[in-house]
Design an enzyme around this catalytic site. Structure first.
Site, PDB file in Angstrom:
ATOM      1  CG  ASP A  74      44.336 -16.957  10.794  1.00 54.28           C
ATOM      2  OD1 ASP A  74      44.568 -17.274  11.972  1.00 54.28           O
ATOM      3  OD2 ASP A  74      45.029 -16.164  10.141  1.00 54.28           O
ATOM      4  CG  HIS A  84      48.345 -16.899  10.608  1.00 50.01           C
ATOM      5  ND1 HIS A  84      47.593 -15.738  10.557  1.00 50.01           N
ATOM      6  CD2 HIS A  84      49.636 -16.496  10.763  1.00 50.01           C
ATOM      7  CE1 HIS A  84      48.399 -14.695  10.683  1.00 50.01           C
ATOM      8  NE2 HIS A  84      49.637 -15.121  10.803  1.00 50.01           N
ATOM      9  CB  SER A 136      50.843 -12.149  10.342  1.00 46.15           C
ATOM     10  OG  SER A 136      50.755 -12.736  11.605  1.00 46.15           O
TER      11      SER A 136
END
Lengths: 334, 334
Positions: free
Chosen positions: A280, A309, A126
């Site tokens: 995601d 995600h 991320s």
């Protein structure tokens, strides 16, 4: 025990010079004599090193008996310099941290404290993946490998709308004065957590009711005890600060690449493993694949998962952890 | 000129009896002598009949020279009985409109005003599709065909989180007193619009920058002039009211089916055309397909589009309009 690296008169990309910037970091394992076993593992949104170190274990994803692993806490995360620990930062209008700032501080830490100028791997999920890409482009000769999980080198427009909704959710709270929170933004946290919950797990995750197997008794229970509680632990000013870093993420927004996104990605020399999750919703596999095509030595390996995600940080998620562990092991052997 | 149908002492599913409920509706075309050319076209979230009638034209999707088309405005939409036009509704704690209420009022209107007991088609997008499914299950002998665009007969958990975030966004505003808005929720509208924008169009829509071709000059311009302006036109109490209807949508939550969702869908006798959009983020194609499998005479025909949820109401979107127009034409000929 965590460590603190202090940078005096540290110039930030936004134009501010911090009289005393602090980078809090933690290390795992031992640096070998020729300094060839270094893994840098930058933090993700809202996370501190204690939230991420679970995967550092011989039987998990990063093995500290083989590697010297450093987690540098991102600016704004509440440990390193952040609105919550610096009145100077909070009071400043137009203030934001960039990943360029994060990478500059990390580079200085590695070099000055450890004499490290070569990274065997930058591993990030991320916002950690964003930092990994920045490392690859800004120090292309110093990074041997990158593993970028569920992140892009530049924030997409759709992703920005998600971030703007989060930002707006917190600052809609009655406690927001226009420059700071005067109290706990109870209403703001509630909206913030629900927006996050709707985007950071997939539709399939909720359809299958995966949260029941994690011990939650209802959807409301999961939203409150997991999502809302996780963000309520954080200072809301810090949550805004990290959103601004994310909103401004662009690997080419720096003097070297001057906005040339393709050139920045093309300059990455590291062997790069691009690992999005198939479900995601904001770092989509399509966006990650598009970037993989622009990076010369990139390999595209999506995680097939319904965790959305969060597949890229597979806490309590054994199938995805196994997939990532094996991919990392194979990639490090090459 | 719109028409008003008044229902005295109208009992709602939530337990409240409305002394005087008003159903505002509009008609297009002429009812034929044997009343076999009736299309019911219920409204979607935030919309009034004037927002939806653009597709009623000989060369568009519903031809008023062939069909008698009725748009009944959903309760809560600001024209039919709504918080904005009834102090009684607004003041009532625990008050909500259900689609059962909408369908009961519509049935009475059709029968008492027009003598209509048979519908050639119920055509609906989004919350309109929800109402179409309710018609099919509640009056299974009276509905010949259904076209349900981008909607489900029961609201999924993921969809609920999106709705909870919208609800929370508005009520986080400082003007919210706990039971009503005391002023215009400026901050609330801002968050609300950005959440909506992030979910109702797809990631691809933003990646391709489709809004530029619609005359917007930047992402911010599009978010403000299209999304935020669209919702600011509405009374925020009405926006909450319609969210509650959506949150509670369940075709089996009524005395006939008593929560038996599969039985409710299996009871639909109408030929049903299930048309999700391939990139819809909250009424996902998977959820729509799952329902299509439970409806005996259903055909599944997804709209391949990057417009996300809005593909099903293809204003300014010629490729999807053409696809839907041709599908509707073929389906009505069968």
């Amino acid at each position: 025990m965590t460590h603190c690296f202090t940078l005096l008169n540290f110039p930030l990309q936004c134009g501010v010079i911090l009289p005393e910037a602090q980078l809090i970091y933690q290390t795992y394992g031992e640096l070998n004599s020729d300094r060839t076993n270094v893994i840098l593992y930058p933090t993700s949104y809202g996370a501190q090193h204690t939230d991420l170190e679970w995967l550092i274990r011989p039987d998990r994803i990063l093995d500290p008996t083989r590697w010297f692993i450093i987690i540098p806490n991102m600016f704004g995360n509440g440990l390193s310099s952040s609105p919550s620990n610096s009145t100077y930062i909070l009071a400043k209008d137009g203030f934001w941290f960039s990943h360029l700032d994060n990478i500059h501080a990390q580079e200085k830490l590695l070099r000055e404290v450890f004499g490290i100028e070569h990274l065997a791997l930058v591993y990030g999920w991320s916002m950690g993946a964003q930092q990994a890409y920045h490392w690859g482009a800004l120090y292309s000769d110093r990074v041997e490998k990158i593993i970028a999980l569920c992140g892009t080198a530049r924030t997409t427009d759709h992703n920005k709308i998600f971030l703007m909704s989060l930002r707006s959710a917190l600052t809609a709270d009655p406690t927001w004065t226009g420059t700071r929170f005067d109290g706990i933004p109870e209403r703001g946290f509630k909206t913030f957590a629900r927006i996050y919950a709707s985007f950071a797990a997939s539709q399939e995750f909720y359809r299958e009711g995966l949260y029941y197997s994690l011990g939650y008794t209802s959807l409301e229970d999961y939203l409150y005890r997991f999502w809302e509680a996780s963000y309520r632990k954080r200072d809301p000013h810090n949550l805004l600060s990290m959103i601004d870093t994310w909103l401004n993420c662009d690997v080419s927004n720096n003097p070297i690449y001057q906005g040339n996104y393709q050139k920045a990605l093309a300059s990455i020399k590291a062997k790069t493993l691009v690992m999005p999750a198939t479900t995601d919703l904001y770092f989509t596999p399509e966006d990650c694949q598009n970037e993989a095509k622009m990076i010369p030595n990139a390999e595209y390996l999506p995680i097939t998962s319904i965790w959305g995600h969060r597949a890229g940080n597979p806490y309590q998620n054994h199938p995805d952890e196994t997939f990532i562990r094996e991919a990392v092991r194979d990639f490090l052997l090459r």
